[in-house]
Design a protein around this motif. Structure first.
Motif: not given
Length: 360
Positions: A156-165, A225-235
Motif C-alpha cells: 500500500r503506497g503513500d497515496a493509500y493513506f491519504d484517506v483520512p481514517w 503447534t508453533v507458528a509465525s505470522v507476518i503482516n506487511s503493507v510494504l511488500s
C-alpha cells in the motif's frame, strides 16, 4: 424472502451487493445508507436498490429487515451494530469488527439482550478448501499439527493513506495487523484452534502513519503447534500465504484476495499418499469470498442457529491482535487471557503507545 440493507457504500459494499445478488431469491437488498447521499444514490442505481436513507436510525424506523451489512470505516462499526441490536436486527459487520477488545465485549453484552445476532466478515473461513481442511483436522486424517506460517505481504503506497481514517489508532484501530493480515491469521486460528502465547515485534518502517506498517509474531498454540505470522503493507510482490505442517502432510495455499482449490497444494509425508488422494476427492472452483460466507449466514438463520462468525469466534481473533500489539510494545510474552479490563491494551490496541509515537 429475507430482506437486507447495506450501511456504507464505499468500495467493500460492492462485494456485499454482489454476494446478495448471487444469493438469488433467498434475500433481497432493499435499502442502502450513507452519509454521502449522492454516493448512496449512485450505488443504489448501480445495484437496483429501491430505497436510500441518510441515517441508520431512519432505516431501522422504516424498513422491516433481517440483516444489516455494515461496510463503513472501522470507527463506526460498533456504534452502528449496537443500534441494530437495539432494534433486534441481525448484523454482518466488515473487518475489523471493532477497534478494541473492550468494544467486542460491549457487543457481546448487547447481543445477550437482543433478538439480533452479530457476525463478522471473515470470508476466507468459508472457501471449500478451508472447510475441507478443518474437517480433515478434526477427523484426525492429517495427524498432529507441528508447524505453521501465515504471511500477508501486501503493498500500500503513500497515496493509500491519504484517506483520512487510514493509518490512525483512533479511526482504524491499527495497521496491517488490524486491517490486512486479519483475514489470513483468522483462517489460521480457525484451523489450529486456541492460541496460547505470542511473542511479537511491530515497526513503522516507511509509511507516514501513526500505526505500524509491518508486524511479526511467533505464536504457540494449545496443542503445541508453533507458528509465525507476518503482516506487511510494504511488500511489492504481494502474496497471501498459509502453510500447515502436519504429521502426515504439508497443506499450503498461496493467493492474494481470494482462493479456489487451485491455489492449494497437499504434499503427503512418506507413506501417506492417501492424504493427497482424500484431498482430491472433493474439488471446487468456488472462490472464497463474501458469497460463501453469506450462504453460511443464511443457512444459519434458516436453521435457527448462531450465524458464523460468532462474537465468541471474533473475540478470539481480536484478543490475538491485542496480544500481538501488547507483546510488540512491551517486549514481553503475552498469554491468552492476560489482557483484561486492567490492561492498557484492552481499551485500545495502541495500549501504552507505539515506540515510534514520540518520533513523529
Amino acid at each position: 424472502m429475507r430482506r437486507a440493507a447495506i450501511v456504507g457504500t464505499g468500495a467493500i459494499a460492492s462485494a456485499h451487493a454482489e454476494a446478495l445478488r448471487a444469493a438469488g431469491d433467498r434475500i433481497e437488498l432493499v435499502a442502502v445508507v450513507d452519509v454521502d447521499e449522492q454516493r448512496a444514490r449512485e450505488f443504489a442505481a448501480e445495484w437496483g436498490v429501491p430505497r436510500v436513507h441518510s441515517r441508520l436510525a431512519a432505516l431501522l424506523d422504516t424498513e422491516d429487515l433481517d440483516v444489516v451489512h455494515i461496510c463503513t470505516p472501522p470507527r463506526a462499526h460498533v456504534p452502528l451494530a449496537l443500534e441494530c441490536l437495539a432494534a433486534d436486527v441481525n448484523v454482518l459487520v466488515e473487518k475489523p469488527p471493532a477497534l478494541s477488545l473492550s468494544e467486542v465485549d460491549t457487543l457481546i453484552a448487547a447481543e445477550r439482550g437482543s433478538a439480533g445476532r452479530v457476525a463478522t466478515v471473515f470470508q476466507h473461513r468459508f472457501g471449500p478448501a478451508a472447510i475441507r481442511l478443518r474437517r480433515m483436522v478434526s477427523e484426525g486424517v492429517l495427524g498432529r499439527s507441528f508447524v505453521a506460517k501465515c504471511d500477508t505481504l501486501w503493498y500500500r503506497g503513500d497515496a493509500y493513506f491519504d484517506v483520512p481514517w487510514r493509518g490512525s489508532w483512533d479511526s482504524e484501530g491499527g495497521g496491517p495487523t488490524m486491517g490486512h493480515g486479519i483475514h489470513q491469521f483468522d483462517l489460521l486460528l480457525s484451523v489450529l484452534g486456541p492460541w496460547q502465547e505470542v511473542r511479537a515485534v511491530a515497526a513503522r518502517q516507511a509509511r507516514d502513519v501513526a500505526t505500524e506498517d509491518v508486524s511479526m509474531a511467533l505464536v504457540t498454540f494449545a496443542d503445541g503447534t508453533v507458528a509465525s505470522v507476518i503482516n506487511s503493507v510494504l511488500s511489492p510482490r504481494e502474496t497471501s500465504e498459509l502453510r500447515f505442517d502436519f504429521e502426515r502432510a504439508t497443506v499450503e495455499v498461496e493467493h492474494l484476495y481470494g482462493y479456489t482449490d487451485a491455489h492449494w497444494t497437499v504434499t503427503p509425508a512418506p507413506g501417506h499418499d492417501e492424504v493427497a488422494a482424500l484431498w482430491r476427492e472433493e474439488q471446487s472452483a468456488v472462490v472464497s469470498g463474501h458469497g460463501c460466507q453469506l450462504t453460511a449466514f443464511l443457512d444459519a438463520l434458516d436453521s435457527g442457529e448462531m450465524p458464523p462468525v460468532t462474537l465468541a469466534d471474533t473475540r478470539n481473533t481480536m484478543e490475538f491482535i491485542a496480544a500481538l500489539y501488547a507483546s510488540a510494545f512491551t517486549g514481553t510474552v503475552v498469554k491468552a487471557g492476560q489482557i483484561g479490563p486492567d490492561s492498557p491494551f484492552y481499551a485500545t490496541m495502541e495500549g501504552i503507545g507505539a515506540p515510534w509515537a514520540n518520533a513523529r
